[in-house]
Design an enzyme around this catalytic site. Structure first.
Site, PDB file in Angstrom:
ATOM      1  N   ASN A  31      10.087   5.222  -0.329  1.00 53.52           N
ATOM      2  CA  ASN A  31       9.251   4.815  -1.099  1.00 53.52           C
ATOM      3  C   ASN A  31       7.655   5.046  -0.735  1.00 53.52           C
ATOM      4  O   ASN A  31       6.512   4.636  -1.181  1.00 53.52           O
ATOM      5  CB  ASN A  31       9.342   3.357  -1.711  1.00 53.52           C
ATOM      6  CG  ASN A  31       9.029   2.348  -0.498  1.00 53.52           C
ATOM      7  OD1 ASN A  31       8.718   2.838   0.670  1.00 53.52           O
ATOM      8  ND2 ASN A  31       9.096   0.936  -0.689  1.00 53.52           N
ATOM      9  N   TYR A  81       9.688  -3.417  11.762  1.00 55.66           N
ATOM     10  CA  TYR A  81      10.502  -4.325  10.391  1.00 55.66           C
ATOM     11  C   TYR A  81      11.190  -5.438  10.970  1.00 55.66           C
ATOM     12  O   TYR A  81      12.197  -5.870  10.234  1.00 55.66           O
ATOM     13  CB  TYR A  81      11.217  -3.173   9.802  1.00 55.66           C
ATOM     14  CG  TYR A  81      10.103  -2.393   8.913  1.00 55.66           C
ATOM     15  CD1 TYR A  81       9.662  -3.042   7.616  1.00 55.66           C
ATOM     16  CD2 TYR A  81       9.879  -1.017   9.066  1.00 55.66           C
ATOM     17  CE1 TYR A  81       8.960  -2.413   6.875  1.00 55.66           C
ATOM     18  CE2 TYR A  81       9.237  -0.317   8.112  1.00 55.66           C
ATOM     19  CZ  TYR A  81       8.437  -0.834   7.027  1.00 55.66           C
ATOM     20  OH  TYR A  81       7.770  -0.024   6.213  1.00 55.66           O
ATOM     21  N   LYS A 105       4.784   7.275   4.643  1.00 51.26           N
ATOM     22  CA  LYS A 105       6.341   7.395   5.353  1.00 51.26           C
ATOM     23  C   LYS A 105       6.564   8.587   5.552  1.00 51.26           C
ATOM     24  O   LYS A 105       6.043   9.446   4.614  1.00 51.26           O
ATOM     25  CB  LYS A 105       7.155   6.303   4.383  1.00 51.26           C
ATOM     26  CG  LYS A 105       6.537   5.022   4.348  1.00 51.26           C
ATOM     27  CD  LYS A 105       7.749   3.974   3.609  1.00 51.26           C
ATOM     28  CE  LYS A 105       7.319   2.558   3.867  1.00 51.26           C
ATOM     29  NZ  LYS A 105       8.198   1.448   3.263  1.00 51.26           N
ATOM     30  N   HIS A 140       3.720   2.323   3.047  1.00 52.61           N
ATOM     31  CA  HIS A 140       3.878   0.696   3.373  1.00 52.61           C
ATOM     32  C   HIS A 140       2.431   0.166   3.273  1.00 52.61           C
ATOM     33  O   HIS A 140       1.342   0.894   3.403  1.00 52.61           O
ATOM     34  CB  HIS A 140       3.982   0.739   4.754  1.00 52.61           C
ATOM     35  CG  HIS A 140       3.756  -0.741   5.498  1.00 52.61           C
ATOM     36  ND1 HIS A 140       4.656  -1.735   5.029  1.00 52.61           N
ATOM     37  CD2 HIS A 140       2.759  -1.148   6.216  1.00 52.61           C
ATOM     38  CE1 HIS A 140       4.040  -2.733   5.839  1.00 52.61           C
ATOM     39  NE2 HIS A 140       2.908  -2.339   6.323  1.00 52.61           N
ATOM     40  N   GLU A 171       0.091  -5.579  12.578  1.00 52.27           N
ATOM     41  CA  GLU A 171       0.690  -4.053  12.182  1.00 52.27           C
ATOM     42  C   GLU A 171      -0.499  -3.174  12.944  1.00 52.27           C
ATOM     43  O   GLU A 171      -0.169  -2.070  13.418  1.00 52.27           O
ATOM     44  CB  GLU A 171       0.977  -3.906  10.729  1.00 52.27           C
ATOM     45  CG  GLU A 171       2.161  -4.674  10.465  1.00 52.27           C
ATOM     46  CD  GLU A 171       2.456  -4.546   8.802  1.00 52.27           C
ATOM     47  OE1 GLU A 171       1.491  -4.024   8.082  1.00 52.27           O
ATOM     48  OE2 GLU A 171       3.242  -5.421   8.270  1.00 52.27           O
TER      49      GLU A 171
END
Ligand code: GTP
Ligand code: MG
Length: 143
Positions: A114, A51, A11, A117, A128
């Protein structure tokens, strides 16, 4: 994806901190082969679509804003039992709950930022991977 592939992103926060190399080393050391990979950036529209399942939740707008805030590393990974083993390697969504030695424990700063993914099912891994990669960008048949 046939059960042995997963999709991941490093990320924007982790890329900003130059953690890509360390995270990719953990991924390789855990036995995953990289079958596709690119450094790219999602627009807010693309991050919103990626998302989409979280649309309407209180954290959605921040998530979309963060995920489109800079470049990400997208990759398709291959290993037996890839989805489950990768989720184990990255740890819990909230880094405060992530097990010692997991990617999120080591590199995440918050539940939004975080670090990585990981796809949560074969179906989502396929969706994805298709979001980011053409067939020409995938190298499934190499040792
Ligand atoms: P991903 O691998 O990024 O999909 O995370 P995940 O599968 O562990 O969690 P999930 O798909 O449920 O949520 C997607 C992302 O939304 C997470 O990585 C978090 O950044 C964010 N998120 C999920 N739940 C919460 C929450 O309760 N609060 C906040 N602030 N963010 C959340
Ligand atoms: Mg998820």
């Amino acid at each position: 994806m046939a059960g042995n592939r997963t999709f991941t992103m490093i990320k924007p926060g982790a890329v900003r901190k130059n953690y890509e190399g360390a995270i990719l080393k953990m991924i390789n050391d855990a036995g995953f082969k990289i079958r596709a990979m690119k450094l790219t950036r999602m627009s807010t529209t693309q991050a919103g679509a990626f998302y989409e399942v979280h649309k309407g939740k209180p954290f959605y707008d921040n998530l979309v804003k963060f995920m489109s805030s800079g470049p990400i590393v997208a990759a398709i990974l291959e290993k037996e039992n890839a989805i489950e083993d990768f989720r184990k390697l990255i740890g819990a969504t909230n880094p405060e709950n992530a097990a010692e030695g997991t990617v999120r424990k080591l590199f995440a700063c918050s539940v939004t930022e975080n670090a990585v993914h990981g796809a949560d099912s074969d179906e989502n891994a396929t969706r994805e991977a298709d979001f980011f990669f053409s067939t020409f960008e995938r190298f499934y048949d190499y040792e």
